[in-house]
Design a protein around this motif. Structure first.
Motif, PDB file in Angstrom:
ATOM      1  N   ASN A   1      26.347  12.289  46.916  1.00  0.00           N
ATOM      2  CA  ASN A   1      26.513  11.616  45.618  1.00  0.00           C
ATOM      3  C   ASN A   1      25.995  10.186  45.530  1.00  0.00           C
ATOM      4  OD1 ASN A   1      27.768  13.868  44.462  1.00  0.00           O
ATOM      5  ND2 ASN A   1      29.709  13.340  45.463  1.00  0.00           N
ATOM      6  N   LEU A   2      25.484   9.669  46.633  1.00  0.00           N
ATOM      7  CA  LEU A   2      24.951   8.304  46.595  1.00  0.00           C
ATOM      8  C   LEU A   2      23.449   8.366  46.327  1.00  0.00           C
ATOM      9  CD1 LEU A   2      25.489   5.230  47.068  1.00  0.00           C
ATOM     10  CD2 LEU A   2      24.994   5.641  49.492  1.00  0.00           C
TER      11      LEU A   2
ATOM     12  N   ASN B   1      18.576   9.670  57.084  1.00  0.00           N
ATOM     13  CA  ASN B   1      17.217  10.195  56.893  1.00  0.00           C
ATOM     14  C   ASN B   1      16.283   9.201  56.205  1.00  0.00           C
ATOM     15  OD1 ASN B   1      17.930  12.490  58.165  1.00  0.00           O
ATOM     16  ND2 ASN B   1      18.166  13.729  56.314  1.00  0.00           N
ATOM     17  N   ARG B   2      16.886   8.190  55.550  1.00  0.00           N
ATOM     18  CA  ARG B   2      16.039   7.147  54.960  1.00  0.00           C
ATOM     19  C   ARG B   2      15.260   6.382  56.033  1.00  0.00           C
ATOM     20  NH1 ARG B   2      17.021   5.266  49.579  1.00  0.00           N
ATOM     21  NH2 ARG B   2      18.915   6.146  48.692  1.00  0.00           N
ATOM     22  N   LEU B   3      15.745   6.395  57.268  1.00  0.00           N
ATOM     23  CA  LEU B   3      15.111   5.621  58.335  1.00  0.00           C
ATOM     24  C   LEU B   3      13.840   6.291  58.867  1.00  0.00           C
ATOM     25  CD1 LEU B   3      18.355   4.671  60.294  1.00  0.00           C
ATOM     26  CD2 LEU B   3      16.920   3.100  58.986  1.00  0.00           C
TER      27      LEU B   3
ATOM     28  N   PHE C   1      14.165  10.582  49.129  1.00  0.00           N
ATOM     29  CA  PHE C   1      14.992   9.524  48.516  1.00  0.00           C
ATOM     30  C   PHE C   1      14.072   8.698  47.620  1.00  0.00           C
ATOM     31  CE2 PHE C   1      17.120  10.529  52.508  1.00  0.00           C
ATOM     32  CZ  PHE C   1      18.449  10.640  52.129  1.00  0.00           C
ATOM     33  N   ARG C   2      13.969   9.144  46.383  1.00  0.00           N
ATOM     34  CA  ARG C   2      12.967   8.559  45.480  1.00  0.00           C
ATOM     35  C   ARG C   2      13.222   7.077  45.219  1.00  0.00           C
ATOM     36  NH1 ARG C   2      12.613   8.197  39.834  1.00  0.00           N
ATOM     37  NH2 ARG C   2      14.675   9.130  39.624  1.00  0.00           N
TER      38      ARG C   2
ATOM     39  N   ASN D   1       6.248   4.540  54.346  1.00  0.00           N
ATOM     40  CA  ASN D   1       6.805   5.239  53.182  1.00  0.00           C
ATOM     41  C   ASN D   1       8.297   5.539  53.372  1.00  0.00           C
ATOM     42  OD1 ASN D   1       6.473   6.195  50.597  1.00  0.00           O
ATOM     43  ND2 ASN D   1       6.003   8.290  51.261  1.00  0.00           N
ATOM     44  N   MET D   2       8.991   4.569  53.973  1.00  0.00           N
ATOM     45  CA  MET D   2      10.442   4.711  54.159  1.00  0.00           C
ATOM     46  C   MET D   2      11.161   4.242  52.904  1.00  0.00           C
ATOM     47  SD  MET D   2      10.533   3.199  58.001  1.00  0.00           S
ATOM     48  CE  MET D   2      12.297   3.001  58.177  1.00  0.00           C
TER      49      MET D   2
END
Lengths: 127, 218
Positions: B127-128, B157-159, B167-168, B194-195
């Motif tokens: 939800n974030l 996973n953003r890393l 994560f748009r 592209n992180m």
């Protein structure tokens, strides 16, 4: 001239207290008294930089928040809740904040530092 | 030195200690930066075609500038576009429930609508949407490490390289002061890989950087 600047630096230190002096020392990486003796103008600029970033800019932000909420969402009051019991009713203090901010920039102008501390009033929500 | 300068100094200092400029207030006024960032985040969504509806603000907009307290007692922005329905909130607790991560307070969180559970927690896995940490000072490397630690706990996973595909909207570190060369380098590295993490500095009233953030954040 330098002695006058030393007196001004002392006035700020007396008014804002030991934690302020500690912060300035951290910023300039030098003992306050030594900096006062060596170059009071540099010290005074460091004082202005600290006050600008930590106090004046947030007050300017609060003024812009008020204008943004009013112009875009028609909300005419806003409050910063700093804890469950400590509220800052900024919506009602706009004139007092504006006077305070203006008095900071008057000092800056008198010392000829406008280029370094420029007051900006661009409405980013109109871009 | 001109006596006008001395008078200007005396006038400025004389105001310190009055109602709005009491020392206790001056020591905490930096929290206005958090409220300011919430507004520029709302504006970034608005300028991308989302509809923004302020909520819980009958008696004025009440910014929640501290971690404790029931989020539903404070104002927030509801954000809508098509099927997307989000909320922009201040000082929200998030936890990755799948990995039982640490519970962490986020300065600003964009979450799915109605996703705060009965304990006041948002599940970061589901939800974030994104979040921002706000610091009213110049940047230094430790701040980036702190942000990466938060990301590791909540949305690791953003890393990874190319995480922006999933994560748009990048999570970000928002600074009122300068980035400095090291942080600028790290920020470029995030972009080259592209992180979905970004760092923005000099977010001051009316600065070009605020406009850049609004237009280029996502």
């Amino acid at each position: 001239m330098e002695n006058d600047l030393r007196i001004i630096c002392k006035k700020f230190a007396d008014k804002l207290g030991p934690s302020f002096i500690e912060r300035i020392e951290k910023r300039i990486k030098e003992d306050f008294e030594e900096a006062l003796e060596r170059s009071p103008k540099e010290l005074l600029i460091a004082i202005f930089e600290d006050i600008h970033l930590r106090i004046i800019l947030p007050f300017e932000m609060s003024l812009q928040i008020g204008t943004y909420l009013s112009e875009v969402y028609d909300i005419n009051d806003y409050i910063l809740a700093l804890s469950e019991k400590h509220y800052l009713h900024f919506g009602k203090s706009q004139q007092e904040i504006k006077r305070f901010v203006d008095s900071f920039y008057r000092m800056i102008e008198e010392l000829g530092l406008e280029e370094r501390f420029r007051k900006q009033e661009v409405r980013w929500w109109k871009a | 030195m001109s006596s006008q300068f001395e008078r200007a100094v005396d006038d400025f200092l004389a105001q310190i200690g009055q109602s709005t400029t009491r020392i206790t207030t001056l020591n905490r006024i930096w929290k206005a930066f958090m409220a300011f960032c919430m507004c520029i985040i709302a504006e970034a969504f608005r300028q991308k075609g989302y509809t923004i509806i302020p909520q819980n603000c009958v008696n004025g907009f009440l910014f929640k500038c501290f971690p404790a307290g029931d989020p539903n007692n404070y104002s927030y922005f509801a954000v809508e576009r098509g099927n997307d329905r989000y909320e922009i909130r201040l000082n929200i607790t998030a936890q990755n429930l799948q990995y039982h991560s640490l519970r962490l307070n986020l300065d600003i969180a964009v979450i799915r609508a109605n996703s705060i559970d009965h304990k006041g927690i948002v599940d970061s896995q589901n939800n974030l949407i994104t979040f921002a940490e706000c610091k009213n000072f110049n940047g230094y490397p430790q701040l980036v490490a702190t942000l990466e630690g938060i990301v590791y706990e909540l949305q690791r996973n953003r890393l990874y390289r190319d995480s922006q595909v999933n994560f748009r909207i990048p999570c970000c570190l928002l600074l009122s002061g300068r980035l400095g060369s090291t942080i600028s380098y790290i920020n470029r590295r995030f972009q080259e890989r592209n992180m979905s993490i970004r760092i923005f500095g000099l977010l001051q009233p009316g600065s070009q950087e605020v406009t850049n953030f609004i237009q280029n954040w996502f």
